[in-house]
Write a protein that holds these residues in place. Sequence first.
Motif, PDB file in Angstrom:
ATOM      1  N   LEU A   1      85.003 -16.262 -37.945  1.00 13.82           N
ATOM      2  CA  LEU A   1      83.934 -15.505 -38.579  1.00 13.82           C
ATOM      3  C   LEU A   1      84.453 -15.016 -39.920  1.00 13.82           C
ATOM      4  CD1 LEU A   1      81.059 -14.261 -38.075  1.00 13.82           C
ATOM      5  CD2 LEU A   1      82.275 -12.172 -37.445  1.00 13.82           C
ATOM      6  N   TYR A   2      83.733 -15.347 -40.980  1.00 17.00           N
ATOM      7  CA  TYR A   2      84.073 -14.845 -42.311  1.00 17.00           C
ATOM      8  C   TYR A   2      83.151 -13.671 -42.600  1.00 17.00           C
ATOM      9  CZ  TYR A   2      84.637 -14.457 -47.316  1.00 17.00           C
ATOM     10  OH  TYR A   2      84.877 -13.969 -48.570  1.00 17.00           O
ATOM     11  N   GLY A   3      83.716 -12.569 -43.026  1.00 18.99           N
ATOM     12  CA  GLY A   3      82.897 -11.370 -43.229  1.00 18.99           C
ATOM     13  C   GLY A   3      82.374 -10.902 -41.882  1.00 18.99           C
ATOM     14  N   GLU A   4      81.109 -10.478 -41.881  1.00 18.81           N
ATOM     15  CA  GLU A   4      80.515  -9.978 -40.640  1.00 18.81           C
ATOM     16  C   GLU A   4      79.498 -10.919 -40.020  1.00 18.81           C
ATOM     17  OE1 GLU A   4      79.032  -6.265 -42.230  1.00 18.81           O
ATOM     18  OE2 GLU A   4      80.735  -5.204 -41.345  1.00 18.81           O
ATOM     19  N   ASN A   5      79.101 -11.987 -40.769  1.00 16.22           N
ATOM     20  CA  ASN A   5      78.032 -12.813 -40.210  1.00 16.22           C
ATOM     21  C   ASN A   5      78.082 -14.294 -40.592  1.00 16.22           C
ATOM     22  OD1 ASN A   5      77.303 -12.638 -42.879  1.00 16.22           O
ATOM     23  ND2 ASN A   5      75.145 -12.223 -42.472  1.00 16.22           N
ATOM     24  N   THR A   6      79.228 -14.796 -41.023  1.00 17.73           N
ATOM     25  CA  THR A   6      79.299 -16.209 -41.388  1.00 17.73           C
ATOM     26  C   THR A   6      80.221 -16.947 -40.417  1.00 17.73           C
ATOM     27  OG1 THR A   6      78.960 -15.646 -43.714  1.00 17.73           O
ATOM     28  CG2 THR A   6      79.779 -17.854 -43.231  1.00 17.73           C
ATOM     29  N   LEU A   7      79.616 -17.781 -39.588  1.00 17.25           N
ATOM     30  CA  LEU A   7      80.355 -18.599 -38.635  1.00 17.25           C
ATOM     31  C   LEU A   7      80.889 -19.822 -39.366  1.00 17.25           C
ATOM     32  CD1 LEU A   7      81.095 -19.021 -35.617  1.00 17.25           C
ATOM     33  CD2 LEU A   7      78.990 -20.369 -35.439  1.00 17.25           C
TER      34      LEU A   7
ATOM     35  N   LEU B   1      78.207  -9.049 -36.867  1.00 17.84           N
ATOM     36  CA  LEU B   1      78.964  -8.926 -35.631  1.00 17.84           C
ATOM     37  C   LEU B   1      80.128  -7.960 -35.837  1.00 17.84           C
ATOM     38  CD1 LEU B   1      79.309 -12.692 -34.598  1.00 17.84           C
ATOM     39  CD2 LEU B   1      77.521 -11.071 -33.962  1.00 17.84           C
ATOM     40  N   PRO B   2      80.653  -7.389 -34.749  1.00 16.19           N
ATOM     41  CA  PRO B   2      81.876  -6.589 -34.890  1.00 16.19           C
ATOM     42  C   PRO B   2      83.007  -7.527 -35.317  1.00 16.19           C
ATOM     43  CG  PRO B   2      81.325  -6.928 -32.564  1.00 16.19           C
ATOM     44  CD  PRO B   2      80.198  -7.491 -33.374  1.00 16.19           C
TER      45      PRO B   2
ATOM     46  N   SER C   1      85.430  -8.862 -28.623  1.00 17.61           N
ATOM     47  CA  SER C   1      84.068  -8.339 -28.750  1.00 17.61           C
ATOM     48  C   SER C   1      83.223  -9.161 -29.721  1.00 17.61           C
ATOM     49  CB  SER C   1      84.099  -6.870 -29.177  1.00 17.61           C
ATOM     50  OG  SER C   1      84.746  -6.735 -30.431  1.00 17.61           O
ATOM     51  N   THR C   2      83.857  -9.775 -30.697  1.00 15.19           N
ATOM     52  CA  THR C   2      83.119 -10.613 -31.653  1.00 15.19           C
ATOM     53  C   THR C   2      82.494 -11.787 -30.926  1.00 15.19           C
ATOM     54  OG1 THR C   2      84.709  -9.995 -33.365  1.00 15.19           O
ATOM     55  CG2 THR C   2      83.285 -11.880 -33.825  1.00 15.19           C
ATOM     56  N   VAL C   3      83.276 -12.454 -30.087  1.00 12.97           N
ATOM     57  CA  VAL C   3      82.767 -13.607 -29.334  1.00 12.97           C
ATOM     58  C   VAL C   3      81.669 -13.170 -28.374  1.00 12.97           C
ATOM     59  CG1 VAL C   3      83.377 -15.329 -27.588  1.00 12.97           C
ATOM     60  CG2 VAL C   3      84.864 -14.979 -29.558  1.00 12.97           C
TER      61      VAL C   3
END
Length: 158
Positions: A112-118, A95-96, A64-66
């Motif tokens: 993904l680090y945390g919820e929003n760092t690619l 992101l989830p 689901s993240t992707v």
Amino acid sequence: MKVKRLQIILSMCLFSGLLTGCSSGDSPKPTSSPATFTSEKENRKMLELRINGQVSALELMNNSTVNELLSVLPDTFTMQDLNQNEKYFELPQNLPTQQQRVEEIQKGDVMLYGENTLVIFYRSFTTNYSYTRIGRIGNSDKLADRLGADAVLVERIN
């Protein structure tokens, strides 16, 4: 000796696969855990990125993240360098996540680090941090040379 052992193992796998294919009834479909990358071509999602002018194929996880990432990732963005081993970009929204302690980072890993760092890792190392797996950049042998130590411009091709 190792080659012979590998041939025997491959022969056994092939024979086993033939026997399984001849049985009646439905066989269970293989599933992919969040920590592994699928090897079935039909289940693979690919994203081509142009990084510093060079095209890289990113094999994506099926999670689901992707799915959410693909809807929010800009067409063009700049990734900053951190610790001379990774490039990162702050996404426009959270992101989830399916975070797990990965212990070993391999060059070419995209997470993904945390919820929003690619993050794109261009060197291998051990870590105590937790990440959500996004995918892996193929042909990562010279990824450090291609990415360099400065910020990089990334463009989505598809």
